[in-house]
Design a protein around this motif. Structure first.
Motif, PDB file in Angstrom:
ATOM      1  N   ASN A 238     -29.001 -75.268  26.787  1.00  0.00           N
ATOM      2  CA  ASN A 238     -30.359 -74.977  27.249  1.00  0.00           C
ATOM      3  C   ASN A 238     -30.921 -73.709  26.618  1.00  0.00           C
ATOM      4  OD1 ASN A 238     -30.832 -77.257  28.732  1.00  0.00           O
ATOM      5  ND2 ASN A 238     -29.756 -76.447  30.534  1.00  0.00           N
ATOM      6  N   ALA A 241     -32.135 -75.078  23.373  1.00  0.00           N
ATOM      7  CA  ALA A 241     -33.335 -75.897  23.591  1.00  0.00           C
ATOM      8  C   ALA A 241     -34.537 -75.014  23.939  1.00  0.00           C
ATOM      9  CB  ALA A 241     -33.089 -76.919  24.705  1.00  0.00           C
ATOM     10  N   HIS A 244     -36.347 -73.583  20.966  1.00  0.00           N
ATOM     11  CA  HIS A 244     -37.153 -74.501  20.156  1.00  0.00           C
ATOM     12  C   HIS A 244     -38.581 -74.525  20.666  1.00  0.00           C
ATOM     13  CE1 HIS A 244     -34.970 -76.994  17.184  1.00  0.00           C
ATOM     14  NE2 HIS A 244     -33.965 -76.330  17.709  1.00  0.00           N
ATOM     15  N   GLU A 250     -41.065 -79.884  26.633  1.00  0.00           N
ATOM     16  CA  GLU A 250     -39.872 -79.053  26.764  1.00  0.00           C
ATOM     17  C   GLU A 250     -38.663 -79.948  26.950  1.00  0.00           C
ATOM     18  OE1 GLU A 250     -39.946 -75.261  29.139  1.00  0.00           O
ATOM     19  OE2 GLU A 250     -41.858 -76.137  29.776  1.00  0.00           O
ATOM     20  N   VAL A 251     -37.528 -79.451  26.526  1.00  0.00           N
ATOM     21  CA  VAL A 251     -36.300 -80.242  26.594  1.00  0.00           C
ATOM     22  C   VAL A 251     -35.226 -79.427  27.295  1.00  0.00           C
ATOM     23  CG1 VAL A 251     -34.522 -81.431  25.245  1.00  0.00           C
ATOM     24  CG2 VAL A 251     -36.888 -81.355  24.398  1.00  0.00           C
ATOM     25  N   ARG A 252     -34.520 -80.048  28.251  1.00  0.00           N
ATOM     26  CA  ARG A 252     -33.396 -79.383  28.915  1.00  0.00           C
ATOM     27  C   ARG A 252     -32.281 -80.381  29.183  1.00  0.00           C
ATOM     28  NH1 ARG A 252     -35.895 -75.748  27.670  1.00  0.00           N
ATOM     29  NH2 ARG A 252     -36.699 -73.969  28.807  1.00  0.00           N
ATOM     30  N   VAL A 265     -30.167 -85.538  29.425  1.00  0.00           N
ATOM     31  CA  VAL A 265     -31.188 -84.779  28.689  1.00  0.00           C
ATOM     32  C   VAL A 265     -32.563 -85.180  29.204  1.00  0.00           C
ATOM     33  CG1 VAL A 265     -32.224 -84.348  26.420  1.00  0.00           C
ATOM     34  CG2 VAL A 265     -29.751 -84.638  26.631  1.00  0.00           C
ATOM     35  N   VAL A 267     -36.729 -84.704  28.830  1.00  0.00           N
ATOM     36  CA  VAL A 267     -37.851 -84.283  27.976  1.00  0.00           C
ATOM     37  C   VAL A 267     -39.112 -84.423  28.804  1.00  0.00           C
ATOM     38  CG1 VAL A 267     -39.092 -84.695  25.821  1.00  0.00           C
ATOM     39  CG2 VAL A 267     -36.639 -85.200  25.954  1.00  0.00           C
ATOM     40  N   TRP A 310     -26.712 -80.601  18.085  1.00  0.00           N
ATOM     41  CA  TRP A 310     -27.792 -80.416  19.072  1.00  0.00           C
ATOM     42  C   TRP A 310     -29.047 -79.882  18.401  1.00  0.00           C
ATOM     43  CZ3 TRP A 310     -29.870 -82.109  23.137  1.00  0.00           C
ATOM     44  CH2 TRP A 310     -30.577 -81.346  24.055  1.00  0.00           C
ATOM     45  N   GLU A 311     -28.900 -78.892  17.541  1.00  0.00           N
ATOM     46  CA  GLU A 311     -30.047 -78.364  16.773  1.00  0.00           C
ATOM     47  C   GLU A 311     -30.695 -79.493  15.971  1.00  0.00           C
ATOM     48  OE1 GLU A 311     -31.497 -75.454  16.404  1.00  0.00           O
ATOM     49  OE2 GLU A 311     -30.077 -73.860  16.946  1.00  0.00           O
ATOM     50  N   LEU A 314     -32.583 -81.852  18.263  1.00  0.00           N
ATOM     51  CA  LEU A 314     -33.827 -81.243  18.745  1.00  0.00           C
ATOM     52  C   LEU A 314     -34.885 -81.227  17.647  1.00  0.00           C
ATOM     53  CD1 LEU A 314     -32.312 -78.229  20.714  1.00  0.00           C
ATOM     54  CD2 LEU A 314     -33.630 -80.110  21.720  1.00  0.00           C
TER      55      LEU A 314
END
Ligand SMILES: [Zn+2]
Length: 346
Positions: A238, A241, A244, A250-252, A265, A267, A310-311, A314
Protein backbone atom coordinates in the motif's frame (compact mmCIF):
# COMPACT_ATOMS: atom_id res chain seq x y z
CA UNK A 1 -5.81 -39.25 -34.82
CA UNK A 2 -3.57 -39.40 -31.74
CA UNK A 3 -4.59 -37.14 -28.90
CA UNK A 4 -1.08 -35.78 -28.54
CA UNK A 5 -0.65 -32.96 -31.01
CA UNK A 6 1.77 -30.03 -31.06
CA UNK A 7 0.84 -27.08 -33.22
CA UNK A 8 3.41 -24.53 -34.39
CA UNK A 9 1.74 -21.15 -34.00
CA UNK A 10 2.54 -18.63 -36.77
CA UNK A 11 1.34 -15.17 -37.76
CA UNK A 12 1.09 -13.56 -34.31
CA UNK A 13 2.27 -9.94 -34.35
CA UNK A 14 3.23 -7.29 -31.83
CA UNK A 15 0.73 -4.56 -31.12
CA UNK A 16 2.22 -1.52 -32.85
CA UNK A 17 0.40 1.44 -31.29
CA UNK A 18 0.89 0.37 -27.67
CA UNK A 19 4.23 -1.26 -27.11
CA UNK A 20 3.41 -2.33 -23.57
CA UNK A 21 1.06 -5.26 -23.80
CA UNK A 22 0.87 -8.82 -24.98
CA UNK A 23 3.59 -11.41 -24.61
CA UNK A 24 7.08 -10.04 -25.34
CA UNK A 25 8.90 -11.08 -28.49
CA UNK A 26 6.05 -10.93 -31.00
CA UNK A 27 7.42 -9.81 -34.38
CA UNK A 28 6.62 -6.61 -36.29
CA UNK A 29 5.08 -7.46 -39.70
CA UNK A 30 6.24 -4.23 -41.35
CA UNK A 31 9.68 -5.67 -42.01
CA UNK A 32 8.11 -8.40 -44.18
CA UNK A 33 5.79 -6.35 -46.42
CA UNK A 34 6.19 -7.01 -50.15
CA UNK A 35 8.53 -9.96 -49.70
CA UNK A 36 6.21 -12.69 -51.03
CA UNK A 37 5.46 -12.93 -54.79
CA UNK A 38 1.93 -12.24 -56.03
CA UNK A 39 1.24 -15.80 -57.22
CA UNK A 40 2.67 -17.37 -54.05
CA UNK A 41 0.73 -14.89 -51.92
CA UNK A 42 -2.56 -15.90 -53.53
CA UNK A 43 -1.86 -19.59 -53.13
CA UNK A 44 -0.69 -19.19 -49.55
CA UNK A 45 -3.71 -17.05 -48.58
CA UNK A 46 -6.08 -19.66 -50.04
CA UNK A 47 -4.36 -22.39 -48.06
CA UNK A 48 -4.61 -20.36 -44.85
CA UNK A 49 -8.34 -19.88 -45.42
CA UNK A 50 -8.84 -23.63 -45.81
CA UNK A 51 -7.71 -24.42 -42.23
CA UNK A 52 -9.87 -26.00 -39.55
CA UNK A 53 -11.09 -23.57 -36.84
CA UNK A 54 -9.67 -24.42 -33.41
CA UNK A 55 -10.43 -21.27 -31.45
CA UNK A 56 -12.78 -18.33 -31.67
CA UNK A 57 -12.36 -14.95 -29.91
CA UNK A 58 -15.02 -12.51 -28.81
CA UNK A 59 -14.04 -9.32 -30.63
CA UNK A 60 -11.88 -9.25 -33.72
CA UNK A 61 -8.34 -8.16 -34.53
CA UNK A 62 -7.19 -5.24 -36.66
CA UNK A 63 -4.44 -5.49 -39.29
CA UNK A 64 -1.22 -4.05 -37.83
CA UNK A 65 -0.38 -2.53 -41.21
CA UNK A 66 -3.62 -1.03 -42.63
CA UNK A 67 -6.08 -1.30 -39.72
CA UNK A 68 -8.55 -3.54 -41.59
CA UNK A 69 -10.73 -5.86 -39.52
CA UNK A 70 -9.12 -9.27 -39.95
CA UNK A 71 -11.37 -11.62 -38.02
CA UNK A 72 -11.41 -13.48 -34.76
CA UNK A 73 -10.54 -17.14 -35.32
CA UNK A 74 -7.56 -19.46 -35.19
CA UNK A 75 -7.14 -22.20 -37.75
CA UNK A 76 -4.90 -25.21 -38.23
CA UNK A 77 -3.78 -27.76 -40.80
CA UNK A 78 -2.69 -30.19 -38.09
CA UNK A 79 0.91 -28.99 -37.97
CA UNK A 80 0.72 -25.19 -38.11
CA UNK A 81 -1.88 -22.92 -36.53
CA UNK A 82 -2.56 -19.28 -37.36
CA UNK A 83 -5.03 -16.45 -36.78
CA UNK A 84 -7.66 -16.07 -39.50
CA UNK A 85 -6.25 -12.60 -40.23
CA UNK A 86 -2.98 -14.04 -41.48
CA UNK A 87 -4.52 -14.64 -44.92
CA UNK A 88 -5.09 -10.86 -45.13
CA UNK A 89 -1.42 -10.07 -44.39
CA UNK A 90 -0.36 -12.51 -47.08
CA UNK A 91 -2.89 -11.51 -49.76
CA UNK A 92 -2.90 -7.73 -49.23
CA UNK A 93 0.61 -7.06 -47.94
CA UNK A 94 2.55 -9.95 -49.54
CA UNK A 95 4.03 -11.09 -46.25
CA UNK A 96 6.00 -14.37 -46.51
CA UNK A 97 5.77 -17.16 -43.91
CA UNK A 98 8.06 -19.97 -42.67
CA UNK A 99 9.26 -22.29 -45.42
CA UNK A 100 7.45 -25.37 -44.06
CA UNK A 101 4.10 -23.59 -44.26
CA UNK A 102 4.87 -22.16 -47.72
CA UNK A 103 5.68 -25.72 -48.85
CA UNK A 104 2.43 -27.06 -47.39
CA UNK A 105 0.51 -24.37 -49.31
CA UNK A 106 2.36 -25.47 -52.41
CA UNK A 107 1.21 -29.06 -51.92
CA UNK A 108 4.65 -30.22 -50.73
CA UNK A 109 3.77 -30.65 -47.06
CA UNK A 110 2.77 -33.77 -45.14
CA UNK A 111 -0.89 -34.78 -45.59
CA UNK A 112 -3.40 -33.23 -43.21
CA UNK A 113 -3.96 -35.62 -40.27
CA UNK A 114 -7.21 -37.53 -40.65
CA UNK A 115 -9.94 -36.69 -38.19
CA UNK A 116 -8.84 -33.06 -37.82
CA UNK A 117 -12.29 -31.61 -38.59
CA UNK A 118 -13.95 -34.08 -36.20
CA UNK A 119 -11.48 -33.30 -33.42
CA UNK A 120 -12.13 -29.57 -33.58
CA UNK A 121 -15.84 -29.79 -34.27
CA UNK A 122 -16.21 -27.56 -31.19
CA UNK A 123 -13.67 -24.71 -31.20
CA UNK A 124 -12.51 -23.17 -27.95
CA UNK A 125 -14.13 -19.81 -27.14
CA UNK A 126 -12.01 -17.00 -25.64
CA UNK A 127 -13.52 -13.87 -24.09
CA UNK A 128 -11.46 -11.00 -22.62
CA UNK A 129 -8.31 -13.10 -22.87
CA UNK A 130 -9.82 -15.95 -20.84
CA UNK A 131 -10.60 -19.35 -22.36
CA UNK A 132 -14.12 -20.52 -21.59
CA UNK A 133 -13.96 -24.26 -21.01
CA UNK A 134 -11.71 -26.74 -22.73
CA UNK A 135 -13.41 -28.61 -25.57
CA UNK A 136 -12.49 -32.28 -26.11
CA UNK A 137 -10.34 -31.42 -29.15
CA UNK A 138 -7.97 -29.47 -26.93
CA UNK A 139 -7.11 -32.51 -24.78
CA UNK A 140 -3.49 -33.46 -25.41
CA UNK A 141 -2.93 -30.34 -27.51
CA UNK A 142 0.25 -28.31 -27.11
CA UNK A 143 1.03 -25.09 -28.88
CA UNK A 144 4.50 -23.72 -29.49
CA UNK A 145 5.64 -20.31 -30.74
CA UNK A 146 9.31 -21.25 -30.98
CA UNK A 147 9.43 -21.97 -34.72
CA UNK A 148 7.61 -18.69 -35.43
CA UNK A 149 9.90 -16.61 -33.23
CA UNK A 150 12.99 -18.30 -34.66
CA UNK A 151 11.93 -17.74 -38.27
CA UNK A 152 10.81 -14.13 -37.69
CA UNK A 153 14.06 -13.22 -35.86
CA UNK A 154 16.01 -14.33 -38.92
CA UNK A 155 13.63 -13.01 -41.59
CA UNK A 156 12.94 -9.52 -40.19
CA UNK A 157 15.83 -7.04 -40.00
CA UNK A 158 16.62 -6.09 -36.38
CA UNK A 159 15.68 -2.58 -35.23
CA UNK A 160 17.73 -1.82 -32.13
CA UNK A 161 16.57 1.19 -30.09
CA UNK A 162 18.82 4.27 -30.24
CA UNK A 163 19.25 4.12 -26.45
CA UNK A 164 19.95 0.37 -26.33
CA UNK A 165 22.28 -0.78 -23.56
CA UNK A 166 25.12 -3.24 -24.12
CA UNK A 167 24.45 -6.97 -23.94
CA UNK A 168 26.43 -7.12 -20.66
CA UNK A 169 24.10 -4.55 -19.11
CA UNK A 170 21.07 -6.38 -20.51
CA UNK A 171 22.28 -9.63 -18.93
CA UNK A 172 22.46 -7.83 -15.57
CA UNK A 173 18.85 -6.70 -15.97
CA UNK A 174 17.72 -10.23 -16.85
CA UNK A 175 19.68 -11.75 -13.93
CA UNK A 176 18.15 -9.30 -11.47
CA UNK A 177 14.65 -10.45 -12.52
CA UNK A 178 15.43 -14.17 -12.24
CA UNK A 179 14.43 -16.25 -9.21
CA UNK A 180 13.29 -19.78 -8.36
CA UNK A 181 10.20 -19.66 -10.57
CA UNK A 182 11.54 -17.54 -13.42
CA UNK A 183 14.89 -17.46 -15.14
CA UNK A 184 15.97 -15.46 -18.14
CA UNK A 185 19.26 -16.11 -19.93
CA UNK A 186 20.06 -13.56 -22.54
CA UNK A 187 22.54 -13.61 -25.44
CA UNK A 188 23.21 -11.91 -28.78
CA UNK A 189 21.50 -13.38 -31.86
CA UNK A 190 20.51 -11.91 -35.25
CA UNK A 191 21.16 -8.35 -34.04
CA UNK A 192 18.69 -8.95 -31.20
CA UNK A 193 18.71 -10.53 -27.78
CA UNK A 194 17.67 -14.15 -27.56
CA UNK A 195 15.99 -14.90 -24.24
CA UNK A 196 15.90 -18.53 -23.12
CA UNK A 197 14.55 -19.40 -19.72
CA UNK A 198 11.84 -20.94 -17.61
CA UNK A 199 8.65 -19.45 -16.25
CA UNK A 200 6.56 -21.58 -13.86
CA UNK A 201 8.70 -24.56 -14.90
CA UNK A 202 7.88 -24.05 -18.56
CA UNK A 203 10.56 -23.29 -21.11
CA UNK A 204 10.42 -19.93 -22.85
CA UNK A 205 12.47 -18.85 -25.82
CA UNK A 206 11.97 -15.64 -27.75
CA UNK A 207 13.79 -12.64 -29.23
CA UNK A 208 13.74 -9.01 -28.17
CA UNK A 209 14.95 -5.93 -29.99
CA UNK A 210 17.95 -4.38 -28.24
CA UNK A 211 16.57 -1.66 -26.00
CA UNK A 212 17.11 0.46 -22.90
CA UNK A 213 17.27 -1.31 -19.52
CA UNK A 214 13.82 0.01 -18.63
CA UNK A 215 12.22 -1.30 -21.81
CA UNK A 216 13.89 -4.69 -21.38
CA UNK A 217 12.80 -4.90 -17.74
CA UNK A 218 9.22 -3.99 -18.68
CA UNK A 219 9.07 -6.72 -21.36
CA UNK A 220 10.42 -9.43 -19.07
CA UNK A 221 8.10 -8.37 -16.24
CA UNK A 222 5.11 -9.08 -18.47
CA UNK A 223 5.76 -12.80 -18.10
CA UNK A 224 7.75 -12.95 -14.86
CA UNK A 225 5.77 -14.25 -11.87
CA UNK A 226 6.45 -12.64 -8.47
CA UNK A 227 9.42 -13.97 -6.51
CA UNK A 228 7.89 -16.20 -3.80
CA UNK A 229 10.75 -15.36 -1.40
CA UNK A 230 10.23 -11.60 -1.68
CA UNK A 231 6.49 -11.05 -1.54
CA UNK A 232 5.44 -7.69 -0.14
CA UNK A 233 3.57 -7.21 3.11
CA UNK A 234 0.21 -5.49 2.73
CA UNK A 235 1.64 -2.31 4.29
CA UNK A 236 4.57 -2.27 1.88
CA UNK A 237 2.23 -2.88 -1.07
CA UNK A 238 0.00 0.00 0.00
CA UNK A 239 2.93 2.31 0.49
CA UNK A 240 3.97 1.64 -3.11
CA UNK A 241 0.38 1.97 -4.37
CA UNK A 242 0.01 5.24 -2.44
CA UNK A 243 3.04 6.71 -4.21
CA UNK A 244 1.50 6.03 -7.62
CA UNK A 245 -0.33 9.03 -8.95
CA UNK A 246 -3.30 7.81 -10.95
CA UNK A 247 -5.31 10.56 -12.68
CA UNK A 248 -8.74 9.33 -11.56
CA UNK A 249 -8.50 6.43 -9.12
CA UNK A 250 -6.76 4.93 -6.11
CA UNK A 251 -5.53 1.41 -5.55
CA UNK A 252 -5.11 -0.46 -2.26
CA UNK A 253 -4.65 -3.99 -1.02
CA UNK A 254 -7.49 -4.28 1.52
CA UNK A 255 -6.98 -7.85 2.71
CA UNK A 256 -4.36 -10.59 2.42
CA UNK A 257 -4.58 -14.35 2.75
CA UNK A 258 -0.98 -15.26 3.48
CA UNK A 259 -1.41 -19.03 3.25
CA UNK A 260 -3.20 -18.89 -0.07
CA UNK A 261 -0.78 -16.19 -1.27
CA UNK A 262 -3.63 -13.89 -2.24
CA UNK A 263 -4.44 -10.21 -2.01
CA UNK A 264 -7.77 -8.50 -2.29
CA UNK A 265 -6.92 -5.53 -4.52
CA UNK A 266 -9.38 -2.66 -4.57
CA UNK A 267 -9.51 0.03 -7.27
CA UNK A 268 -11.83 2.94 -6.53
CA UNK A 269 -12.57 6.00 -8.63
CA UNK A 270 -11.86 9.39 -7.01
CA UNK A 271 -14.85 10.43 -4.93
CA UNK A 272 -15.90 6.87 -4.00
CA UNK A 273 -15.35 5.56 -0.45
CA UNK A 274 -13.23 2.62 0.63
CA UNK A 275 -15.54 -0.22 1.76
CA UNK A 276 -16.11 -0.84 5.50
CA UNK A 277 -15.84 -4.58 5.05
CA UNK A 278 -13.93 -5.30 1.87
CA UNK A 279 -14.12 -9.08 2.16
CA UNK A 280 -17.91 -9.20 2.40
CA UNK A 281 -18.26 -6.52 -0.26
CA UNK A 282 -16.07 -8.52 -2.63
CA UNK A 283 -18.02 -11.67 -1.88
CA UNK A 284 -15.89 -14.46 -3.33
CA UNK A 285 -12.38 -15.41 -2.27
CA UNK A 286 -11.54 -17.50 -5.35
CA UNK A 287 -8.25 -16.46 -6.99
CA UNK A 288 -8.92 -14.24 -9.96
CA UNK A 289 -12.52 -13.55 -9.03
CA UNK A 290 -13.33 -9.97 -9.87
CA UNK A 291 -16.27 -7.91 -8.75
CA UNK A 292 -17.64 -4.61 -10.03
CA UNK A 293 -19.32 -2.37 -7.50
CA UNK A 294 -22.12 0.16 -7.90
CA UNK A 295 -19.83 3.13 -7.13
CA UNK A 296 -17.54 2.23 -10.02
CA UNK A 297 -14.98 0.43 -7.84
CA UNK A 298 -13.59 -2.92 -8.85
CA UNK A 299 -12.07 -5.56 -6.63
CA UNK A 300 -10.12 -8.69 -7.36
CA UNK A 301 -8.39 -11.55 -5.63
CA UNK A 302 -4.91 -11.61 -7.05
CA UNK A 303 -1.63 -13.37 -6.35
CA UNK A 304 0.63 -11.58 -3.84
CA UNK A 305 3.32 -9.60 -5.62
CA UNK A 306 6.94 -8.66 -5.05
CA UNK A 307 8.02 -5.03 -5.42
CA UNK A 308 8.94 -5.30 -9.10
CA UNK A 309 5.83 -7.15 -10.23
CA UNK A 310 3.54 -4.90 -8.15
CA UNK A 311 5.08 -1.73 -9.62
CA UNK A 312 4.66 -3.23 -13.06
CA UNK A 313 1.04 -4.16 -12.44
CA UNK A 314 0.27 -0.68 -11.09
CA UNK A 315 1.95 1.12 -13.97
CA UNK A 316 1.09 -1.03 -16.94
CA UNK A 317 -2.19 -2.69 -16.00
CA UNK A 318 -4.12 -0.83 -13.34
CA UNK A 319 -2.62 2.56 -14.15
CA UNK A 320 -3.28 2.62 -17.86
CA UNK A 321 -6.49 0.71 -18.29
CA UNK A 322 -9.77 2.55 -18.20
CA UNK A 323 -11.83 1.30 -15.25
CA UNK A 324 -14.18 -0.49 -17.67
CA UNK A 325 -11.29 -2.33 -19.28
CA UNK A 326 -9.52 -3.09 -16.02
CA UNK A 327 -11.11 -6.51 -15.61
CA UNK A 328 -10.19 -7.78 -19.00
CA UNK A 329 -6.63 -6.56 -18.87
CA UNK A 330 -5.86 -7.48 -15.28
CA UNK A 331 -7.71 -10.76 -15.81
CA UNK A 332 -5.40 -11.62 -18.63
CA UNK A 333 -2.26 -10.85 -16.66
CA UNK A 334 -3.44 -12.67 -13.55
CA UNK A 335 -4.41 -15.72 -15.52
CA UNK A 336 -0.89 -15.62 -16.90
CA UNK A 337 0.70 -15.25 -13.47
CA UNK A 338 -1.47 -17.91 -11.86
CA UNK A 339 -0.95 -20.19 -14.82
CA UNK A 340 -4.69 -20.94 -15.01
CA UNK A 341 -7.89 -19.32 -16.24
CA UNK A 342 -9.56 -16.65 -14.12
CA UNK A 343 -13.23 -15.90 -13.78
CA UNK A 344 -14.57 -12.43 -14.20
CA UNK A 345 -17.88 -11.16 -12.99
CA UNK A 346 -19.70 -7.86 -13.31
ZN1 LIG B 1 -3.81 -4.88 -43.80
Amino acid sequence: MSKELTLEMVGYWASLDTDDEGPPGLPDPRGLVGRCGIVESRQLAKYLESGVVIRSYMGSAACRICGADVGNKELTDGRWAWPSGLAHYVREHHVPLPEGLMAAANGDGPPRPSGLEARFEKPQIVASGVAIGRPAGWEGLRVSFEAWFEWAAQAIPAQPAADAVTTEEAIEVADALSHDRASFNLEDAYGRWRVVGRVHGRRVRFYLERSSSDALRERLLRIRPPDPDNLLSMDAANEIAGRHKFPDREVRVLAAHEQAGLWLVWVKPDGAEWPDDAISAHGNMQPGFEASHPDGSRSRMCAMQDALSWEHMLTHEIGRAEPQGFGARLGAILAKQAGKPVQTCG
